[in-house]
Design a protein around this motif. Structure first.
Motif, PDB file in Angstrom:
ATOM      1  N   VAL A 203      14.855   9.717 -17.116  1.00 58.14           N
ATOM      2  CA  VAL A 203      14.279   9.940 -15.793  1.00 58.14           C
ATOM      3  C   VAL A 203      15.012   9.110 -14.747  1.00 58.14           C
ATOM      4  CG1 VAL A 203      12.129   9.908 -14.468  1.00 58.14           C
ATOM      5  CG2 VAL A 203      12.060  10.321 -16.920  1.00 58.14           C
ATOM      6  N   ASP A 204      15.378   7.889 -15.130  1.00 58.51           N
ATOM      7  CA  ASP A 204      16.068   6.996 -14.208  1.00 58.51           C
ATOM      8  C   ASP A 204      17.457   7.529 -13.866  1.00 58.51           C
ATOM      9  OD1 ASP A 204      16.161   4.666 -12.646  1.00 58.51           O
ATOM     10  OD2 ASP A 204      17.328   3.622 -14.180  1.00 58.51           O
ATOM     11  N   VAL A 205      18.141   8.104 -14.857  1.00 58.93           N
ATOM     12  CA  VAL A 205      19.471   8.678 -14.611  1.00 58.93           C
ATOM     13  C   VAL A 205      19.359   9.856 -13.647  1.00 58.93           C
ATOM     14  CG1 VAL A 205      21.447   9.856 -15.637  1.00 58.93           C
ATOM     15  CG2 VAL A 205      20.425   7.918 -16.822  1.00 58.93           C
ATOM     16  N   VAL A 206      18.381  10.720 -13.875  1.00 58.92           N
ATOM     17  CA  VAL A 206      18.172  11.866 -12.977  1.00 58.92           C
ATOM     18  C   VAL A 206      17.843  11.377 -11.574  1.00 58.92           C
ATOM     19  CG1 VAL A 206      16.707  13.870 -12.495  1.00 58.92           C
ATOM     20  CG2 VAL A 206      17.448  13.401 -14.831  1.00 58.92           C
ATOM     21  N   LYS A 207      17.021  10.344 -11.479  1.00 51.75           N
ATOM     22  CA  LYS A 207      16.664   9.775 -10.178  1.00 51.75           C
ATOM     23  C   LYS A 207      17.895   9.276  -9.443  1.00 51.75           C
ATOM     24  CE  LYS A 207      15.885   5.611  -9.427  1.00 51.75           C
ATOM     25  NZ  LYS A 207      15.474   4.187  -9.375  1.00 51.75           N
ATOM     26  N   THR A 208      18.750   8.542 -10.146  1.00 47.55           N
ATOM     27  CA  THR A 208      19.960   8.004  -9.524  1.00 47.55           C
ATOM     28  C   THR A 208      20.887   9.120  -9.065  1.00 47.55           C
ATOM     29  OG1 THR A 208      19.859   5.998 -10.878  1.00 47.55           O
ATOM     30  CG2 THR A 208      21.987   6.547  -9.896  1.00 47.55           C
ATOM     31  N   ARG A 209      21.117  10.110  -9.939  1.00 49.70           N
ATOM     32  CA  ARG A 209      21.987  11.239  -9.581  1.00 49.70           C
ATOM     33  C   ARG A 209      21.421  11.990  -8.362  1.00 49.70           C
ATOM     34  NH1 ARG A 209      25.362  13.370 -13.918  1.00 49.70           N
ATOM     35  NH2 ARG A 209      26.112  11.552 -15.068  1.00 49.70           N
ATOM     36  N   TYR A 210      20.120  12.235  -8.382  1.00 51.62           N
ATOM     37  CA  TYR A 210      19.500  13.027  -7.321  1.00 51.62           C
ATOM     38  C   TYR A 210      19.508  12.274  -5.995  1.00 51.62           C
ATOM     39  CZ  TYR A 210      16.286  16.376  -5.204  1.00 51.62           C
ATOM     40  OH  TYR A 210      15.729  17.322  -4.394  1.00 51.62           O
ATOM     41  N   MET A 211      19.231  10.986  -6.027  1.00 53.72           N
ATOM     42  CA  MET A 211      19.241  10.180  -4.802  1.00 53.72           C
ATOM     43  C   MET A 211      20.635  10.081  -4.200  1.00 53.72           C
ATOM     44  SD  MET A 211      16.748   6.922  -5.399  1.00 53.72           S
ATOM     45  CE  MET A 211      14.982   7.051  -5.190  1.00 53.72           C
ATOM     46  N   ASN A 212      21.643  10.021  -5.059  1.00 54.04           N
ATOM     47  CA  ASN A 212      23.015   9.837  -4.591  1.00 54.04           C
ATOM     48  C   ASN A 212      23.686  11.151  -4.206  1.00 54.04           C
ATOM     49  OD1 ASN A 212      25.375   8.066  -4.217  1.00 54.04           O
ATOM     50  ND2 ASN A 212      26.239   9.222  -5.914  1.00 54.04           N
ATOM     51  N   SER A 213      23.058  12.274  -4.502  1.00 49.26           N
ATOM     52  CA  SER A 213      23.703  13.572  -4.280  1.00 49.26           C
ATOM     53  C   SER A 213      23.696  13.981  -2.812  1.00 49.26           C
ATOM     54  CB  SER A 213      22.982  14.649  -5.099  1.00 49.26           C
ATOM     55  OG  SER A 213      21.650  14.810  -4.636  1.00 49.26           O
ATOM     56  N   PRO A 214      24.770  14.649  -2.360  1.00 55.51           N
ATOM     57  CA  PRO A 214      24.794  15.198  -1.002  1.00 55.51           C
ATOM     58  C   PRO A 214      23.871  16.406  -0.922  1.00 55.51           C
ATOM     59  CG  PRO A 214      26.745  15.871  -2.195  1.00 55.51           C
ATOM     60  CD  PRO A 214      26.029  14.897  -3.083  1.00 55.51           C
ATOM     61  N   PRO A 215      23.454  16.799   0.285  1.00 56.84           N
ATOM     62  CA  PRO A 215      22.555  17.950   0.415  1.00 56.84           C
ATOM     63  C   PRO A 215      23.152  19.208  -0.209  1.00 56.84           C
ATOM     64  CG  PRO A 215      22.738  16.751   2.486  1.00 56.84           C
ATOM     65  CD  PRO A 215      23.767  16.164   1.576  1.00 56.84           C
ATOM     66  N   GLY A 216      22.354  19.875  -1.010  1.00 59.15           N
ATOM     67  CA  GLY A 216      22.787  21.135  -1.601  1.00 59.15           C
ATOM     68  C   GLY A 216      23.382  21.048  -2.988  1.00 59.15           C
ATOM     69  N   GLN A 217      23.717  19.827  -3.441  1.00 55.60           N
ATOM     70  CA  GLN A 217      24.325  19.719  -4.774  1.00 55.60           C
ATOM     71  C   GLN A 217      23.314  20.090  -5.864  1.00 55.60           C
ATOM     72  OE1 GLN A 217      26.288  16.020  -5.574  1.00 55.60           O
ATOM     73  NE2 GLN A 217      26.698  16.518  -7.712  1.00 55.60           N
ATOM     74  N   TYR A 218      22.085  19.637  -5.692  1.00 55.88           N
ATOM     75  CA  TYR A 218      21.025  19.973  -6.635  1.00 55.88           C
ATOM     76  C   TYR A 218      19.849  20.573  -5.875  1.00 55.88           C
ATOM     77  CZ  TYR A 218      23.635  16.678  -9.588  1.00 55.88           C
ATOM     78  OH  TYR A 218      24.609  16.021 -10.283  1.00 55.88           O
ATOM     79  N   LEU A 219      19.249  21.598  -6.452  1.00 59.15           N
ATOM     80  CA  LEU A 219      18.104  22.235  -5.818  1.00 59.15           C
ATOM     81  C   LEU A 219      16.834  21.414  -5.988  1.00 59.15           C
ATOM     82  CD1 LEU A 219      18.730  25.938  -6.955  1.00 59.15           C
ATOM     83  CD2 LEU A 219      19.357  24.857  -4.772  1.00 59.15           C
ATOM     84  N   SER A 220      16.759  20.655  -7.076  1.00 64.54           N
ATOM     85  CA  SER A 220      15.576  19.851  -7.390  1.00 64.54           C
ATOM     86  C   SER A 220      15.939  18.875  -8.500  1.00 64.54           C
ATOM     87  CB  SER A 220      14.430  20.765  -7.849  1.00 64.54           C
ATOM     88  OG  SER A 220      14.763  21.382  -9.081  1.00 64.54           O
ATOM     89  N   PRO A 221      15.058  17.889  -8.798  1.00 64.46           N
ATOM     90  CA  PRO A 221      15.325  17.014  -9.937  1.00 64.46           C
ATOM     91  C   PRO A 221      15.496  17.775 -11.241  1.00 64.46           C
ATOM     92  CG  PRO A 221      13.614  16.069  -8.569  1.00 64.46           C
ATOM     93  CD  PRO A 221      13.886  17.440  -8.026  1.00 64.46           C
ATOM     94  N   LEU A 222      14.727  18.865 -11.404  1.00 64.87           N
ATOM     95  CA  LEU A 222      14.858  19.679 -12.620  1.00 64.87           C
ATOM     96  C   LEU A 222      16.231  20.333 -12.691  1.00 64.87           C
ATOM     97  CD1 LEU A 222      13.638  20.939 -15.148  1.00 64.87           C
ATOM     98  CD2 LEU A 222      12.710  22.769 -13.710  1.00 64.87           C
ATOM     99  N   ASP A 223      16.724  20.825 -11.557  1.00 67.70           N
ATOM    100  CA  ASP A 223      18.057  21.428 -11.507  1.00 67.70           C
ATOM    101  C   ASP A 223      19.130  20.393 -11.851  1.00 67.70           C
ATOM    102  OD1 ASP A 223      20.012  23.515 -10.808  1.00 67.70           O
ATOM    103  OD2 ASP A 223      20.458  22.224  -9.093  1.00 67.70           O
ATOM    104  N   CYS A 224      18.932  19.170 -11.358  1.00 68.08           N
ATOM    105  CA  CYS A 224      19.853  18.074 -11.672  1.00 68.08           C
ATOM    106  C   CYS A 224      19.873  17.806 -13.174  1.00 68.08           C
ATOM    107  CB  CYS A 224      19.433  16.817 -10.906  1.00 68.08           C
ATOM    108  SG  CYS A 224      20.443  15.360 -11.243  1.00 68.08           S
ATOM    109  N   MET A 225      18.703  17.777 -13.776  1.00 71.04           N
ATOM    110  CA  MET A 225      18.594  17.522 -15.212  1.00 71.04           C
ATOM    111  C   MET A 225      19.287  18.611 -16.026  1.00 71.04           C
ATOM    112  SD  MET A 225      15.136  17.255 -17.520  1.00 71.04           S
ATOM    113  CE  MET A 225      14.847  19.021 -17.336  1.00 71.04           C
ATOM    114  N   LEU A 226      19.066  19.873 -15.652  1.00 66.72           N
ATOM    115  CA  LEU A 226      19.659  20.987 -16.392  1.00 66.72           C
ATOM    116  C   LEU A 226      21.182  20.991 -16.280  1.00 66.72           C
ATOM    117  CD1 LEU A 226      17.122  23.816 -15.489  1.00 66.72           C
ATOM    118  CD2 LEU A 226      17.291  22.536 -17.638  1.00 66.72           C
ATOM    119  N   LYS A 227      21.694  20.671 -15.092  1.00 63.28           N
ATOM    120  CA  LYS A 227      23.145  20.630 -14.907  1.00 63.28           C
ATOM    121  C   LYS A 227      23.762  19.482 -15.692  1.00 63.28           C
ATOM    122  CE  LYS A 227      23.454  22.971 -10.446  1.00 63.28           C
ATOM    123  NZ  LYS A 227      23.780  22.863  -9.000  1.00 63.28           N
TER     124      LYS A 227
END
Length: 277
Positions: A203-227
């Motif tokens: 969860v922490d890894v997904v949080k870090t990736r999602y927080m650091n991502s530019p707009p549009g890279q991930y649609l949601s935390p779930l999308d980040c996890m799946l990618k």
């Protein structure tokens, strides 16, 4: 309170609020390089093309910190420290400092002890309040920790902490400062030591990736996890595991030891001010 020792006097809400925030800042100050190393390891391999120095590879806790110092300077492990301290003053003060007051609020009148349900409810309440207030500081902290600076100020997206708040709000809207990662914080907040790290690391890894991502890279935390799973495999969820574990344990020890000492010191000051002599 006459005749009582500071350790026997119940600390006031103000003492607990200030003491928790100050103790958390002290713990964060000593363990911040471990947190920065964790962030760098967590985002490594996410998007090599976008990295400022794609040839730089981080290996292990000490190796990551030494590589940062060698390539970016001795201050690099403390990138985002100001935002980190702001986060602790807001997050820990509310989550820990107000816990007893909220628990007392939920406890039925006349009850000698708080039930498990009341304690969980109080923890969830203060946790939600803390996350809501501290979220912007956490986003800015992660952005600074994740950014690679090679000496030139021209490659720096933010000129300072306050500029980062303004830039994120201007470019991504106010929602950019409140990226939806409450479940990540909620899971990460409960537990301690090795077991907590095992559970919270994905969860922490997904949080870090999602927080650091530019707009549009991930649609949601779930999308980040799946990618992450599709591109890097399930082991990506445990990037930065060692520094995360080391920081969690040392941070908790330093924080709570300092918190208890600060409470006693602040109660001594309060008793001295109220003493008629």
């Amino acid at each position: 309170m006459v005749g009582l020792k500071p350790s026997e006097v119940p600390p006031t809400t103000a003492v607990k609020f200030l003491g928790a925030g100050t103790a958390a800042c002290f713990a964060d100050l000593l363990t911040f390089p471990l947190d920065t190393a964790k962030v760098r390891l967590q985002i490594q391999g996410e998007n090599p093309v976008a990295l400022a120095a794609p040839s730089v590879q981080y290996r292990g806790v000490l190796g990551t910190i030494l590589t940062m110092v060698r390539t970016e300077g001795p201050r690099s492990p403390y990138n985002g420290l100001v935002a980190g301290l702001q986060r602790q003053m807001s997050f820990a003060s509310i989550r820990i400092g107000l816990y007893d007051s909220v628990k007392q609020f939920y406890t039925p009148k006349g009850a000698d002890h708080s039930s498990v349900t009341v304690r969980v409810l109080a923890g969830c309440t203060t946790g939600a309040m803390a996350v809501t207030c501290a979220q912007p500081t956490d986003v800015v902290k992660v952005r600074f920790q994740a950014s690679v600076h090679l000496g030139s100020r021209s490659d720096r997206k933010y000129n300072g902490t306050m500029d980062a708040y303004r830039t994120i709000a201007r470019e991504e809207g106010l929602r950019g400062l409140w990226k939806d990662d409450f479940p990540c914080h909620f899971v990460s907040a409960f537990g301690a030591g090795f077991c907590a790290t095992v559970v919270a690391s994905p969860v922490d890894v997904v949080k870090t990736r999602y927080m650091n991502s530019p707009p549009g890279q991930y649609l949601s935390p779930l999308d980040c996890m799946l990618k992450m799973v599709a591109q890097e495999g399930p082991t990506a969820f445990y990037k930065g595991f060692t520094p995360s574990f080391l920081r969690l344990g040392s941070w908790n020890v330093m924080m709570f030891v300092t918190y208890e000492q600060l409470k006693r010191a602040l109660m001594k000051v309060q008793m001295f001010r109220e003493s008629p002599f």
